[in-house]
Design a protein around this motif. Sequence first.
Motif, PDB file in Angstrom:
ATOM      1  N   GLU A 179       0.851  -1.186   0.000  1.00 16.04           N
ATOM      2  CA  GLU A 179       0.000   0.000   0.000  1.00 16.04           C
ATOM      3  C   GLU A 179       0.883   1.230   0.000  1.00 16.04           C
ATOM      4  OE1 GLU A 179      -3.251   0.156   2.814  1.00 16.04           O
ATOM      5  OE2 GLU A 179      -3.033  -1.999   3.198  1.00 16.04           O
ATOM      6  N   PHE A 180       0.524   2.242  -0.817  1.00 14.72           N
ATOM      7  CA  PHE A 180       1.358   3.440  -0.903  1.00 14.72           C
ATOM      8  C   PHE A 180       0.521   4.622  -1.369  1.00 14.72           C
ATOM      9  CE2 PHE A 180       1.633   0.806  -4.660  1.00 14.72           C
ATOM     10  CZ  PHE A 180       1.428   1.672  -5.717  1.00 14.72           C
ATOM     11  N   PRO A 181       0.958   5.850  -1.053  1.00 12.54           N
ATOM     12  CA  PRO A 181       0.198   7.044  -1.453  1.00 12.54           C
ATOM     13  C   PRO A 181       0.195   7.240  -2.967  1.00 12.54           C
ATOM     14  CG  PRO A 181       1.776   7.550   0.301  1.00 12.54           C
ATOM     15  CD  PRO A 181       2.117   6.188  -0.212  1.00 12.54           C
ATOM     16  N   ALA A 182      -0.909   7.761  -3.493  1.00  9.98           N
ATOM     17  CA  ALA A 182      -0.977   8.145  -4.909  1.00  9.98           C
ATOM     18  C   ALA A 182      -0.327   9.512  -5.041  1.00  9.98           C
ATOM     19  CB  ALA A 182      -2.432   8.179  -5.378  1.00  9.98           C
ATOM     20  N   ARG A 183       1.000   9.519  -4.978  1.00  8.49           N
ATOM     21  CA  ARG A 183       1.771  10.770  -4.995  1.00  8.49           C
ATOM     22  C   ARG A 183       2.777  10.717  -6.134  1.00  8.49           C
ATOM     23  NH1 ARG A 183       6.270  12.422  -2.114  1.00  8.49           N
ATOM     24  NH2 ARG A 183       6.219  10.570  -0.786  1.00  8.49           N
ATOM     25  N   TYR A 184       2.752  11.736  -6.985  1.00  3.12           N
ATOM     26  CA  TYR A 184       3.516  11.711  -8.229  1.00  3.12           C
ATOM     27  C   TYR A 184       5.005  11.501  -7.998  1.00  3.12           C
ATOM     28  CZ  TYR A 184       5.350  13.072 -12.769  1.00  3.12           C
ATOM     29  OH  TYR A 184       6.014  13.073 -13.972  1.00  3.12           O
ATOM     30  N   GLU A 185       5.613  12.286  -7.103  1.00  4.19           N
ATOM     31  CA  GLU A 185       7.055  12.192  -6.915  1.00  4.19           C
ATOM     32  C   GLU A 185       7.473  10.822  -6.401  1.00  4.19           C
ATOM     33  OE1 GLU A 185       5.261  14.775  -5.961  1.00  4.19           O
ATOM     34  OE2 GLU A 185       6.213  16.629  -6.672  1.00  4.19           O
ATOM     35  N   LEU A 186       6.662  10.242  -5.520  1.00  2.39           N
ATOM     36  CA  LEU A 186       6.983   8.917  -5.001  1.00  2.39           C
ATOM     37  C   LEU A 186       6.915   7.868  -6.101  1.00  2.39           C
ATOM     38  CD1 LEU A 186       7.411   6.913  -2.594  1.00  2.39           C
ATOM     39  CD2 LEU A 186       4.918   6.799  -2.433  1.00  2.39           C
ATOM     40  N   ILE A 187       5.849   7.877  -6.884  1.00  3.47           N
ATOM     41  CA  ILE A 187       5.629   6.833  -7.883  1.00  3.47           C
ATOM     42  C   ILE A 187       6.635   6.923  -9.030  1.00  3.47           C
ATOM     43  CG2 ILE A 187       3.987   5.980  -9.602  1.00  3.47           C
ATOM     44  CD1 ILE A 187       1.758   6.769  -7.620  1.00  3.47           C
ATOM     45  N   THR A 188       6.939   8.139  -9.472  1.00  6.63           N
ATOM     46  CA  THR A 188       7.843   8.295 -10.617  1.00  6.63           C
ATOM     47  C   THR A 188       9.303   8.365 -10.224  1.00  6.63           C
ATOM     48  OG1 THR A 188       7.716  10.717 -10.568  1.00  6.63           O
ATOM     49  CG2 THR A 188       6.063   9.536 -11.896  1.00  6.63           C
ATOM     50  N   GLY A 189       9.580   8.781  -8.979  1.00  8.12           N
ATOM     51  CA  GLY A 189      10.964   8.968  -8.554  1.00  8.12           C
ATOM     52  C   GLY A 189      11.545  10.305  -8.936  1.00  8.12           C
ATOM     53  N   TYR A 190      10.740  11.182  -9.532  1.00 12.95           N
ATOM     54  CA  TYR A 190      11.200  12.522  -9.888  1.00 12.95           C
ATOM     55  C   TYR A 190      11.225  13.440  -8.664  1.00 12.95           C
ATOM     56  CZ  TYR A 190      10.675  11.887 -14.983  1.00 12.95           C
ATOM     57  OH  TYR A 190      10.809  11.482 -16.280  1.00 12.95           O
ATOM     58  N   THR A 191      12.180  14.347  -8.633  1.00 13.33           N
ATOM     59  CA  THR A 191      12.093  15.476  -7.721  1.00 13.33           C
ATOM     60  C   THR A 191      11.158  16.514  -8.352  1.00 13.33           C
ATOM     61  OG1 THR A 191      13.952  16.633  -8.744  1.00 13.33           O
ATOM     62  CG2 THR A 191      14.463  15.102  -6.938  1.00 13.33           C
ATOM     63  N   LYS A 192      10.741  17.503  -7.579  1.00 11.63           N
ATOM     64  CA  LYS A 192       9.869  18.548  -8.116  1.00 11.63           C
ATOM     65  C   LYS A 192      10.505  19.248  -9.319  1.00 11.63           C
ATOM     66  CE  LYS A 192       6.228  21.335  -7.861  1.00 11.63           C
ATOM     67  NZ  LYS A 192       4.863  20.899  -8.195  1.00 11.63           N
ATOM     68  N   PRO A 193      11.776  19.708  -9.251  1.00 12.67           N
ATOM     69  CA  PRO A 193      12.389  20.351 -10.428  1.00 12.67           C
ATOM     70  C   PRO A 193      12.485  19.418 -11.629  1.00 12.67           C
ATOM     71  CG  PRO A 193      13.631  20.896  -8.442  1.00 12.67           C
ATOM     72  CD  PRO A 193      12.660  19.820  -8.062  1.00 12.67           C
ATOM     73  N   GLU A 194      12.776  18.134 -11.402  1.00 10.18           N
ATOM     74  CA  GLU A 194      12.872  17.192 -12.520  1.00 10.18           C
ATOM     75  C   GLU A 194      11.515  17.017 -13.197  1.00 10.18           C
ATOM     76  OE1 GLU A 194      16.510  14.276 -10.985  1.00 10.18           O
ATOM     77  OE2 GLU A 194      14.432  13.823 -10.459  1.00 10.18           O
ATOM     78  N   ALA A 195      10.452  16.942 -12.392  1.00  9.35           N
ATOM     79  CA  ALA A 195       9.113  16.792 -12.960  1.00  9.35           C
ATOM     80  C   ALA A 195       8.744  18.012 -13.792  1.00  9.35           C
ATOM     81  CB  ALA A 195       8.086  16.585 -11.842  1.00  9.35           C
ATOM     82  N   GLU A 196       9.049  19.206 -13.275  1.00 14.97           N
ATOM     83  CA  GLU A 196       8.729  20.435 -13.998  1.00 14.97           C
ATOM     84  C   GLU A 196       9.493  20.521 -15.311  1.00 14.97           C
ATOM     85  OE1 GLU A 196       7.799  23.215 -10.067  1.00 14.97           O
ATOM     86  OE2 GLU A 196       9.783  23.205 -10.980  1.00 14.97           O
ATOM     87  N   ASN A 197      10.758  20.145 -15.296  1.00 16.38           N
ATOM     88  CA  ASN A 197      11.553  20.195 -16.523  1.00 16.38           C
ATOM     89  C   ASN A 197      11.059  19.157 -17.533  1.00 16.38           C
ATOM     90  OD1 ASN A 197      13.985  21.197 -18.004  1.00 16.38           O
ATOM     91  ND2 ASN A 197      14.597  19.057 -17.816  1.00 16.38           N
TER      92      ASN A 197
END
Length: 378
Positions: A179-197
């Motif tokens: 069981e785990f949170p539906a949280r973008y950074e956790l699931i993808t492994g991206y940091t916030k700046p990496e996701a934005e880029n």
Amino acid sequence: MKKIISPKFVCLCLFTGISLSLPLSGQPRYTSKLLQDIAGQLSASCGVAIEQSGDIPVKILGSPASLFVHQSETKEIDHIGLKLFAPDMVEKQHTPIFHFVERYMLELLLTQTDADALQRLQMERIKLSSDIPMTGKLRKDLQNIIAAFSNRLSFLLSNAGNRYKLLCMDGNRTILSIEFPARYELITGYTKPEAENAVYMSLLTHKSTSVPQPAATDFREKEPGIYTTNDDYYMMENIVSTSYYTKEGDAYQPVFSQDRPIESVCNLFNSGIDYGATVEISQSLYGNKSHIYEIPLSRLTSYLRSQKCSLYTAIRKIEKDRIYGAWMAVNPELGYQHILTFTLDKSVIPEIKGKQVKLKMFSYVPIHNIASIIDNNQ
């Protein structure tokens, strides 16, 4: 009784002598620092070279599991994990979710101690359990769980209360429950700046695809002379996915006129019709920075839909010459939304072809607190 391999020697069992050659362009590129760090750990501790797509055989307690590496179309490594699920099943279902489980199980095995692994589970609000007898030593237990994976397993994925639960079953026996949170950074492994880029780079290279227009059976009359499709709302009744049409004979025509500003703006953003407009995006970045770029509106809409986002438009207020509102791309699967606020000159309706719409983008916002972002940025 099966012999348990000490976690200290797990990595030494991962590699079986296969050596992958470097790409002609030089060192491999990764979509996130996390993947680069995982590759570094595998190289330094286990002698495994992570340089291109493919399987690297893994033998943990005789299990058939292998390391699986995937590259994106731009030849960047975008996944490293244990190959626990059949690739065709992953592609047909929830690729990010299954890839997360494969990567996260590998990450736990690579932690230095059981205490480190347990602390990480607690910090990230992840729960693991199994019907396999547990020894109390997490990494040994994970080895036993991985060894029990086979092509006989069935899988049940559910999402409730912004948390995912994946059950991996062998008949009535639970091999793994996670069981785990539906949280973008956790699931993808991206940091916030990496996701934005990643948003910016994807928008520059995305190839637009057209959206099929509704069939006659999709329309219903909302009010005299006005027909709608996708008549749905998000959180509040004035945040709608609706598109609006009038009927001429047997044909339905999208509303786009100054007499109907609300319906026209909703059609502009929700319908998927290419109106020939461009957008100037001022993307808000982590660290109080911003990035400004211009692309066709149809490309932006196509990209958002390709990311499994549902599109909604909210009109905040209408003045004599301007319309204020927000456009939202919501991805409940990964627990995020892009919020794009706008101020639209009413004069561009209906002559918007070749015109520019200015949007301010807040990307990967967790699904809450919509109103304050809209109110504080218009």
